[in-house]
Design a protein around this motif. Structure first.
Motif, PDB file in Angstrom:
ATOM      1  N   ARG A 144     -13.825  29.881  13.068  1.00 23.32           N
ATOM      2  CA  ARG A 144     -14.803  29.451  14.377  1.00 23.32           C
ATOM      3  C   ARG A 144     -15.742  30.068  15.341  1.00 23.32           C
ATOM      4  N   ASN A 145     -14.842  31.037  15.269  1.00 21.42           N
ATOM      5  CA  ASN A 145     -15.497  32.096  16.045  1.00 21.42           C
ATOM      6  C   ASN A 145     -16.255  32.794  16.605  1.00 21.42           C
ATOM      7  N   TRP A 159     -15.139  22.587  19.398  1.00 20.92           N
ATOM      8  CA  TRP A 159     -14.121  24.163  19.439  1.00 20.92           C
ATOM      9  C   TRP A 159     -14.658  25.158  19.894  1.00 20.92           C
ATOM     10  N   TYR A 160     -15.435  24.993  20.554  1.00 21.14           N
ATOM     11  CA  TYR A 160     -15.737  25.932  21.648  1.00 21.14           C
ATOM     12  C   TYR A 160     -15.514  25.871  23.626  1.00 21.14           C
ATOM     13  N   LYS A 195     -19.806  21.055  15.225  1.00 16.57           N
ATOM     14  CA  LYS A 195     -18.216  21.249  15.098  1.00 16.57           C
ATOM     15  C   LYS A 195     -17.437  22.636  15.724  1.00 16.57           C
ATOM     16  N   ILE A 196     -18.307  23.513  15.364  1.00 20.77           N
ATOM     17  CA  ILE A 196     -18.210  25.009  16.278  1.00 20.77           C
ATOM     18  C   ILE A 196     -18.152  24.289  17.623  1.00 20.77           C
ATOM     19  N   TRP A 197     -19.481  23.660  18.333  1.00 15.61           N
ATOM     20  CA  TRP A 197     -19.509  23.331  19.491  1.00 15.61           C
ATOM     21  C   TRP A 197     -18.295  23.192  20.496  1.00 15.61           C
ATOM     22  N   HIS A 211     -24.962  22.943  15.464  1.00 18.20           N
ATOM     23  CA  HIS A 211     -23.862  23.315  14.791  1.00 18.20           C
ATOM     24  C   HIS A 211     -22.576  22.804  15.995  1.00 18.20           C
ATOM     25  N   MET A 213     -20.005  33.725  13.908  1.00 21.82           N
ATOM     26  CA  MET A 213     -21.460  33.339  12.943  1.00 21.82           C
ATOM     27  C   MET A 213     -21.860  34.676  12.867  1.00 21.82           C
TER      28      MET A 213
END
Length: 122
Positions: A58-59, A92-93, A88-90, A86, A61
């Motif tokens: 996820r880190n 996680w971030y 889901k990535i957001w 994004h 792109m």
């Protein structure tokens, strides 16, 4: 750390980086994950120096040169786009960005990551 161990560790890190780029390229089908043009660069949302996150799927792109330049030079704008397109990535971030890199990462941990990446990048 003995010279041979340092060289081995550098080699392992370089190999993990290569496998990670393959994995992200495969996931994105070679397209920029922001604009869908041809992707040429793997961008790390959390900087590469934090080994704990360096090879987390996820880190990474896939970005075209223009989006990659935007991500590097205008990070707040890039993060806004990430939040909107994004989620889901957001998420996680948001959960990961405050975690400190505590201590060092062992060579055996890097070897385990390399084996995991090899399995994923097939």
């Amino acid at each position: 750390m003995p010279e041979k161990t340092r060289a081995s560790r550098r080699y392992l890190i370089a190999e993990c980086d290569k496998l990670f780029r393959i994995l992200i390229r495969e996931r994105s089908r070679g397209l920029c994950e922001m604009c869908s043009l041809k992707g040429e660069h793997v961008h790390h949302i959390i900087k590469r120096r934090y080994l704990r996150y360096r090879w987390v799927k996820r880190n990474g792109m896939m970005l075209c040169p223009s989006c990659h330049q935007n991500a590097e030079e205008k990070q707040n704008s890039f993060l806004d786009m990430l939040r909107i397109y994004h989620s889901k990535i957001w998420q996680w971030y948001q959960q990961s960005k405050h975690c400190d890199e505590a201590g060092t990462i062992s060579t055996s941990w890097i070897m385990a990551i390399r084996e995991e990446l090899k399995g994923l990048a097939k």
